[in-house]
Design an enzyme around this catalytic site. Structure first.
Site, PDB file in Angstrom:
ATOM      1  N   ASP A 195       4.860   7.195  -2.395  1.00  0.00           N
ATOM      2  CA  ASP A 195       4.772   5.886  -1.745  1.00  0.00           C
ATOM      3  C   ASP A 195       6.202   5.376  -1.575  1.00  0.00           C
ATOM      4  OD1 ASP A 195       4.668   3.117  -1.281  1.00  0.00           O
ATOM      5  OD2 ASP A 195       2.695   2.958  -2.212  1.00  0.00           O
ATOM      6  N   ARG A 371      12.690 -11.670  -8.681  1.00  0.00           N
ATOM      7  CA  ARG A 371      12.967 -10.478  -7.892  1.00  0.00           C
ATOM      8  C   ARG A 371      13.823 -10.846  -6.687  1.00  0.00           C
ATOM      9  NH1 ARG A 371       8.547  -6.612  -5.198  1.00  0.00           N
ATOM     10  NH2 ARG A 371       8.454  -8.426  -3.849  1.00  0.00           N
TER      11      ARG A 371
HETATM   12  C1  LIG Z   1       4.006  -3.427  -0.459  1.00  0.00           C
HETATM   13  C2  LIG Z   1       3.317  -2.269  -1.093  1.00  0.00           C
HETATM   14  C3  LIG Z   1       2.038  -1.882  -0.682  1.00  0.00           C
HETATM   15  C4  LIG Z   1       1.317  -2.690   0.339  1.00  0.00           C
HETATM   16  O1  LIG Z   1       0.123  -2.153   0.764  1.00  0.00           O
HETATM   17  P1  LIG Z   1      -0.618  -2.833   1.981  1.00  0.00           P
HETATM   18  O2  LIG Z   1      -1.768  -1.967   2.228  1.00  0.00           O
HETATM   19  O3  LIG Z   1       0.348  -2.933   3.112  1.00  0.00           O
HETATM   20  O4  LIG Z   1      -1.010  -4.210   1.567  1.00  0.00           O
HETATM   21  C5  LIG Z   1       1.478  -0.747  -1.258  1.00  0.00           C
HETATM   22  N1  LIG Z   1       2.151  -0.032  -2.194  1.00  0.00           N
HETATM   23  C6  LIG Z   1       3.374  -0.408  -2.611  1.00  0.00           C
HETATM   24  C7  LIG Z   1       4.084   0.403  -3.636  1.00  0.00           C
HETATM   25  C8  LIG Z   1       3.985  -1.536  -2.085  1.00  0.00           C
HETATM   26  O5  LIG Z   1       5.193  -1.906  -2.508  1.00  0.00           O
END
Ligand SMILES: *Cc1c(COP(=O)(O)O)cnc(C)c1O
Length: 397
Positions: A195, A371
């Site tokens: 991710d 943050r």
């Molecule tokens: C911001 C973030 C998300 C956001 O997910 P959405 O489906 O866009 O709401 C997911 N994973 C991480 C690690 C993030 O920082």
């Protein structure tokens, strides 16, 4: 003028990315929340206006073809690709990060094979990734084990199917070692899903170079795509023929307009699509990505400035804050730091309210984290100095 204020001016004068700042809509405050929602590039509203009034209003259905709507998910994927070290044809844009985590993780487990019965997930992950990993495990009949990324190498084995990891921890700003963790997962014969929400657009990722299997990320943080702009999904080229999406839709069909009752997946990145793409958000994102076309901008230059910004912020905080009043939970080592600084203090919620009242916008993550995100395309060293000075005043109140 103080020594740190002079240093800020000198660093701004030497900053090769400084001209980019004028491409963004900013006010007279300091915006350190680009890791949550990137600022608006100034040319985007006119583009959105054109998409709505001309492409939709005048061309209507013709725009799927004539305005390139139909091919936007892969075209914009190829625009993002060089920012995360991917060759063309491996990224599709669409859906949210959450949905793409689901597609990627289930597909990874399916590729790993039946005898691999365990999924590992980063225990410090953003909640949505954890919820989805739990559901993906239940749906695929695998067990799920949550552990910190440092514990992953020792936990890997021949039962491991897939591992879901964050490149940068959204709370602490810790950067995890993508090359070595990817290599460890591969040595165990498993697949890794990264991710990239908090690294894409802020630092080099090197997806192809490090042989990453699958990756997802959002575009409204360091890529400045706008609120709710669609996320992306990377599937390494040689895995694409085996990518078996848990959400096959007509958009990922080999013949989407064949309207066949049976599913046959399209080849390539298209296979990661589901349904009709969110064109308005997607084309706003496409416009926003144009700031990366400027000659001075490279991911390496962005990373160098990002580290200089966070270093300078830590120096200024140390100078302007009573020792012990806050504690940085972001690693000091460059190799372990993303593009944010997280400071811990007991009254963080109240402190952030006051900071925002004074025009310094970061965010508060319960229970005790302040943050601050540093987007190198538009944050200056003078901004950083001012933010730390105001923080010092607020903390002294
Ligand atoms: C911001 C973030 C998300 C956001 O997910 P959405 O489906 O866009 O709401 C997911 N994973 C991480 C690690 C993030 O920082």
């Amino acid at each position: 003028m103080s020594e740190l204020a002079l240093r800020a001016e000198k660093l701004d004068a030497e900053d090769v990315l400084a001209p980019l700042r004028s491409r963004f809509v900013l006010d007279d405050g300091v915006y350190l929340d680009g890791n949550s929602l990137g600022a608006l590039p100034g040319h985007v509203p006119d583009r959105v206006q054109d998409v709505v009034r001309r492409q939709w209003g005048e061309l209507r259905i013709r725009s799927w073809d004539e305005s390139g709507w139909w091919t936007a998910p892969e075209r914009i994927g190829d625009r993002i690709a060089p920012l995360i070290g991917a060759g063309p044809g491996q990224i599709v844009v669409g859906d949210s990060t959450s949905v793409n985590v689901f597609k990627a993780l289930v597909a990874a487990v399916r590729m790993a094979g039946e005898d691999r019965t365990e999924i590992l997930v980063d225990a410090t992950t953003f909640p949505t990734d954890g919820y989805i990993a739990e559901s993906a495990a239940r749906m695929t009949g695998r067990t799920l084990r949550a552990l910190s990324p440092e514990e992953v190498p020792a936990a890997l084995g021949d039962r491991t199917a897939a591992v879901l990891l964050n490149h940068v921890d959204y709370r602490t700003g810790r950067l995890h070692d993508l090359p070595s963790l990817t290599a460890a997962v591969h040595a165990a014969g498993a697949l890794v899903v990264w991710d990239l929400c908090h690294s894409a657009g802020a630092l080099p990722v090197g997806l192809d170079e490090h042989g990453v299997d699958l990756a997802v990320g959002c575009t409204y943080k360091y890529l400045n795509g706008g609120p709710g702009s669609p996320a992306y999904l990377y599937v390494r080229r040689d895995l694409q023929p085996r990518f078996d999406s848990p959400l096959p839709g007509w958009n990922s069909h080999a013949e989407p307009f064949g309207m066949s009752p049976s599913y046959a997946p399209a080849p390539g990145a298209v296979r990661g699509r589901v349904g009709t793409p969110d064109i308005l958000s997607m084309l706003a994102l496409e416009a926003a990505l144009e700031v990366w076309d400027e000659a001075a901008v490279s991911v390496e230059a962005v990373r160098a400035k990002s580290l200089a910004l966070t270093d300078f912020f830590l120096d200024c905080v140390a100078a302007y804050t009573v020792p012990g009043r806050v504690e940085s939970v972001t690693p000091a080592a460059h190799g372990e730091r993303g593009s944010q600084v997280a400071l811990r203090c007991d009254d963080a919620g109240e402190v952030m309210k006051r900071l925002i009242g004074q025009g310094v916008v970061g965010d508060f993550r319960p229970p005790d984290i302040l943050r601050f995100g540093f987007t190198p395309l538009y944050v200056s060293f003078t901004d950083v100095h001012r933010a730390a000075r105001v923080l010092g005043e607020v903390l002294a109140e």
